[in-house]
Design a protein around this motif. Sequence first.
Motif, PDB file in Angstrom:
ATOM      1  N   ARG A 110       0.820  -1.127   0.138  1.00 17.65           N
ATOM      2  CA  ARG A 110      -0.152   0.148   0.132  1.00 17.65           C
ATOM      3  C   ARG A 110       0.803   1.435   0.047  1.00 17.65           C
ATOM      4  O   ARG A 110       0.335   2.311  -0.187  1.00 17.65           O
ATOM      5  N   SER A 111       2.150   1.164   0.323  1.00 21.73           N
ATOM      6  CA  SER A 111       3.084   2.283   0.448  1.00 21.73           C
ATOM      7  C   SER A 111       4.030   2.476  -0.842  1.00 21.73           C
ATOM      8  O   SER A 111       4.969   3.400  -0.559  1.00 21.73           O
ATOM      9  N   GLN A 112       4.085   1.624  -1.724  1.00 24.09           N
ATOM     10  CA  GLN A 112       4.875   1.727  -2.832  1.00 24.09           C
ATOM     11  C   GLN A 112       4.633   3.061  -3.601  1.00 24.09           C
ATOM     12  O   GLN A 112       3.500   3.663  -3.709  1.00 24.09           O
ATOM     13  N   LEU A 113       5.715   3.727  -4.314  1.00 20.48           N
ATOM     14  CA  LEU A 113       5.799   4.734  -4.993  1.00 20.48           C
ATOM     15  C   LEU A 113       6.062   4.667  -6.403  1.00 20.48           C
ATOM     16  O   LEU A 113       6.946   3.707  -6.791  1.00 20.48           O
ATOM     17  N   ALA A 114       5.631   5.426  -7.163  1.00 16.33           N
ATOM     18  CA  ALA A 114       6.286   5.477  -8.501  1.00 16.33           C
ATOM     19  C   ALA A 114       5.993   6.738  -9.079  1.00 16.33           C
ATOM     20  O   ALA A 114       4.958   7.680  -8.965  1.00 16.33           O
ATOM     21  N   ILE A 115       7.084   7.186  -9.934  1.00 12.74           N
ATOM     22  CA  ILE A 115       7.518   8.387 -10.460  1.00 12.74           C
ATOM     23  C   ILE A 115       7.208   8.320 -12.006  1.00 12.74           C
ATOM     24  O   ILE A 115       8.049   7.497 -12.646  1.00 12.74           O
ATOM     25  N   THR A 116       6.180   8.763 -12.749  1.00  9.37           N
ATOM     26  CA  THR A 116       5.995   8.757 -13.908  1.00  9.37           C
ATOM     27  C   THR A 116       5.855  10.251 -14.718  1.00  9.37           C
ATOM     28  O   THR A 116       5.190  10.959 -14.080  1.00  9.37           O
ATOM     29  N   GLY A 117       5.947  10.214 -15.972  1.00  6.06           N
ATOM     30  CA  GLY A 117       5.670  11.547 -16.679  1.00  6.06           C
ATOM     31  C   GLY A 117       6.580  11.545 -17.917  1.00  6.06           C
ATOM     32  O   GLY A 117       6.876  10.857 -18.630  1.00  6.06           O
ATOM     33  N   LEU A 118       7.129  12.792 -18.099  1.00  2.00           N
ATOM     34  CA  LEU A 118       7.955  13.338 -19.463  1.00  2.00           C
ATOM     35  C   LEU A 118       9.135  14.022 -18.815  1.00  2.00           C
ATOM     36  O   LEU A 118       9.344  14.813 -17.905  1.00  2.00           O
ATOM     37  N   LEU A 119      10.184  13.519 -19.651  1.00  3.49           N
ATOM     38  CA  LEU A 119      11.478  14.224 -19.246  1.00  3.49           C
ATOM     39  C   LEU A 119      12.083  14.868 -20.491  1.00  3.49           C
ATOM     40  O   LEU A 119      11.974  14.200 -21.855  1.00  3.49           O
ATOM     41  N   ALA A 120      12.536  15.891 -20.260  1.00  2.00           N
ATOM     42  CA  ALA A 120      12.654  17.125 -21.328  1.00  2.00           C
ATOM     43  C   ALA A 120      14.424  17.299 -21.224  1.00  2.00           C
ATOM     44  O   ALA A 120      14.757  17.863 -20.260  1.00  2.00           O
TER      45      ALA A 120
END
Length: 497
Positions: free
Chosen positions: A322-332
């Motif tokens: 329940r405490s896992q983290l994920a960072i997603t998105g766009l890299l420029a």
Amino acid sequence: MRTALTLLFLLALGAMPGALLPQRSLNARKVDEYIAGNGWWGRFLDDLQFYDVYASYWFSAIYVLLFVSLVGCLLPRTWEYFKQMRARPVLTPRNLARMPHHASAEVGTTPDDVVANAERRLRGWRRVTGEEADGTRTVSAERGYLRETGNLVFHFALLGLLVAFALGKMFGYEGQVIVQADGGQFCNSGVYNYDTFRPGLRVDGSGLTPFCVKVDDFSASYLHNGQAESFLADIGYQSGADLDSGTWRPYPLRVNSPLRTAGDRVYLLGHGYTPVFTVTFPNGQTRTGAIQWRPVDPVTLASEGATKFDPPDVPDAEERRRSQLAITGLLAPTAAYRGELLDSAFPAANDPAVAIDVYRGDLGTDSGRGQSIFSLDQKMIEDGKLKRVARQNLGQGEQLTLDDGTTVRFEGVRDWVSLQVSHDPAQNWVLVFSVLVILGLGVSLSIKRRRVWVRATPLGDGRTLIEVGGLARTDQAGYGEEFGGLSRDLLAHKEGS
């Protein structure tokens, strides 16, 4: 030969589905999508092995029949050519005036002198002399046997080329892997080390030749419009005895300049960026994540991906999920903003920034199902087990703070390189047969089979009638000029000349 040409046409026709339809050996997911999108027609093509064209029974049957046909064509031709090489040139016809090329003249020399002059002029030709009952002397000469030699070399080399290609597909393999350009290593010790691996029909991945590659650094140069000008990866490699001694040999790996070692070739295909995030949890412990993101814009190298974290020191499995983290998105790599919207202006990492969404919850990594490193499990998001808790643009060195006090800091980017390892045990033979194909074709096209006959008939008054006839066994183009020079030399004893 007609059968061989027909089978060659069928082979080219059979290869068309391999170019027009997705193939499982290249992209199994595309094949599944195509079948799902085309219903019964997609399943029908699958039953006919149209998604595995080059490994299909019908393509292999055409291939084998083409081999049989070529062998059946070449063996009789070779035997016939062998008999022609041992045979003497055709005797001089009685009526040379009926030949396509003809010249005659009366000279004041004897037939023996005419024959001696003809033999000097026709040195290098296969020739035979004869004498008739009335004292007439003849010379029969032929040249251009290397034309058929070149023709046979071409066809045998083509046959060898097909065999070499087949062996390469059976016993070769090709794999791709992404390696971090900060000392990251890759070893050719098994298929599990590859991101994608395409084995030959007789390769199970258990007998790969061992070698290791270490990527120490990477540099790229770009034109002003962002087009890549050059890529250079400074690598070290080990193979053979180096693996036991631990010796790393340096090599500057460039595009189209592969490293050749242990019978394999290592190519530099491309590169991208790895964003580095440092997560500081409420208890003060930190985790640094550096997972490659894949470029979505080949010009500016704007990239997307997902960097995932497990919380530290959480013994309860349910609480940890329940405490896992994920960072997603766009890299420029070079940030360019349009309002709050982040975009990339240049492929070099001049001013890296990220536009990220931070998710907390169950990532689904413990479910037993395979999961892409570049994305999140959408089912977990749809079920509400994984929720977005923050969205923000971050420049290098900037951070954001979550509702529970966890901080996410964007440290910057690292380079990664994409390598391809290719193994083809028949590649040297492919080169040899390719050269022989070109040489054989050149010889067969440049050399012409031609014949020339000389008849010297005594006229009884000390004079001799010389007749010269010529015949091109193949294309007559160009033989007229050669025959003209020959006839002038052979008739050179004409009075007044």
